[in-house]
Motif scaffolding. Structure first.
Motif, PDB file in Angstrom:
ATOM      1  N   VAL A 184      90.953  71.772   9.434  1.00 43.07           N
ATOM      2  CA  VAL A 184      91.684  71.527  10.680  1.00 43.07           C
ATOM      3  C   VAL A 184      90.920  72.110  11.862  1.00 43.07           C
ATOM      4  N   GLU A 185      90.355  73.288  11.693  1.00 42.84           N
ATOM      5  CA  GLU A 185      89.533  73.890  12.750  1.00 42.84           C
ATOM      6  C   GLU A 185      88.376  72.966  13.123  1.00 42.84           C
ATOM      7  N   PHE A 186      87.739  72.400  12.124  1.00 41.86           N
ATOM      8  CA  PHE A 186      86.639  71.453  12.335  1.00 41.86           C
ATOM      9  C   PHE A 186      87.128  70.202  13.064  1.00 41.86           C
ATOM     10  N   LEU A 187      88.255  69.640  12.620  1.00 39.78           N
ATOM     11  CA  LEU A 187      88.793  68.432  13.260  1.00 39.78           C
ATOM     12  C   LEU A 187      89.132  68.682  14.725  1.00 39.78           C
ATOM     13  N   ASN A 188      89.762  69.787  15.010  1.00 38.79           N
ATOM     14  CA  ASN A 188      90.148  70.060  16.395  1.00 38.79           C
ATOM     15  C   ASN A 188      88.936  70.265  17.299  1.00 38.79           C
ATOM     16  N   ALA A 189      87.828  70.697  16.709  1.00 34.69           N
ATOM     17  CA  ALA A 189      86.611  70.888  17.491  1.00 34.69           C
ATOM     18  C   ALA A 189      85.845  69.585  17.696  1.00 34.69           C
ATOM     19  N   LYS A 190      85.866  68.686  16.672  1.00 31.63           N
ATOM     20  CA  LYS A 190      84.939  67.547  16.699  1.00 31.63           C
ATOM     21  C   LYS A 190      85.591  66.182  16.542  1.00 31.63           C
ATOM     22  N   ALA A 191      86.890  66.100  16.426  1.00 29.07           N
ATOM     23  CA  ALA A 191      87.518  64.794  16.199  1.00 29.07           C
ATOM     24  C   ALA A 191      88.632  64.508  17.191  1.00 29.07           C
ATOM     25  N   GLN A 192      88.493  65.005  18.429  1.00 31.30           N
ATOM     26  CA  GLN A 192      89.447  64.598  19.471  1.00 31.30           C
ATOM     27  C   GLN A 192      89.367  63.095  19.681  1.00 31.30           C
TER      28      GLN A 192
END
Length: 274
Positions: free
Chosen positions: A20-28
């Motif tokens: 989730v941390e990764f998604l919030n950083a790179k999948a807006q």
């Protein structure tokens, strides 16, 4: 299982909260498909919700799944996660770093790679090798005896495997620390729960990659030394997750890396292999 250099491997599988941390950083906005809609409504339950619109997507772990292994992740998702970590997280690039995603299905590890999907040899050594006795165990629990098959849904188990009855009620996946089995290096859940991507090409040739360890539904043979599965690199399944490794830099570069990597080591890794 022969690895001549020093590396680290994550004690646990990459968790929902970490992804989730990764998604919030790179999948807006999500041009690379890092998020799979089955994460919101899969056959074995939801794990990550998505809200907002393209360009401002945000993600959250479903309550109770935070420390379960992330699933519905492809080989490419794993490479992009490694690149993001190698490039300092935050707004770090996902397309170059430890891997060049421009090579597509033929992407391989760069010579200066740091954060990586483990090779099959790295994975195998962490799972089966016992340095104290210089031998390889049959199972990734530091033993040549198959873990006891679960008989109910509440008793702590050595590994999450063998099909129904599952961990408890409709919970199919164990969270970090739920199982008692560990490899001789102290690595958890290398057998059962979810099978794990490696970066190694199928021994049969082609673009498929090897996964290891079996999952919560498979039998004991899938956890053993001989248990291996080939999957297409774009495959995203509810039974497949990942675990990361870190390649220790050469001595000349270690000093420059120590300060910036200290926090990452504490949050993502704590098993050093020789």
């Amino acid at each position: 299982g022969s690895v001549s250099y020093v590396y680290q491997i994550s004690t646990y599988e990459v968790t929902v909260a970490q992804y989730v941390e990764f998604l919030n950083a790179k999948a807006q906005s999500d041009p690379y498909g890092l998020y799979n809609l089955y994460m919101m409504d899969g056959p074995h339950g939801s794990l990550i919700s998505q809200s907002g619109t393209d360009g401002s997507y945000s993600y959250a772990a479903v309550v109770g799944t935070e420390n379960q292994p992330v699933r519905y992740v492809s080989f490419y998702d794993g490479l992009r996660l490694c690149n993001w970590l190698a490039n300092g997280q935050g707004n770090g690039d996902t397309e170059t770093g430890s891997y060049d995603l421009g090579l597509g299905m033929w992407s391989t590890r760069a010579t200066n790679a740091t954060w990586v999907l483990p090779s099959e040899d790295e994975w195998y050594k962490a799972a089966y090798y016992d340095a104290s006795n210089t031998l390889y165990h049959v199972y990734p629990t530091g033993s040549d005896t198959e873990p006891a098959k679960p008989t109910d849904t509440t008793t702590p188990r050595e590994a999450n495997w063998g099909g129904a009855p599952y961990w408890g009620g409709d919970v199919y996946y164990t969270s970090t620390g739920d199982t008692t089995g560990r490899s001789s290096y102290g690595v958890s859940d290398m057998g059962g729960n979810v099978s794990e991507w490696t970066e190694t090409f199928s021994h049969g040739g082609g673009e498929y990659r090897i996964t290891r360890g079996g999952d919560f539904e498979t039998g004991g043979d899938a956890m053993s030394q001989t248990g291996t599965t080939d999957l297409p690199p774009w495959g995203e399944q509810d039974s497949t997750g990942l675990r990361l490794a870190y390649i220790i830099p050469e001595p000349s570069t270690v000093f420059l890396c120590l300060t910036g990597l200290a926090a990452l080591f504490l949050s993502w890794m704590n098993r050093r292999l020789r």
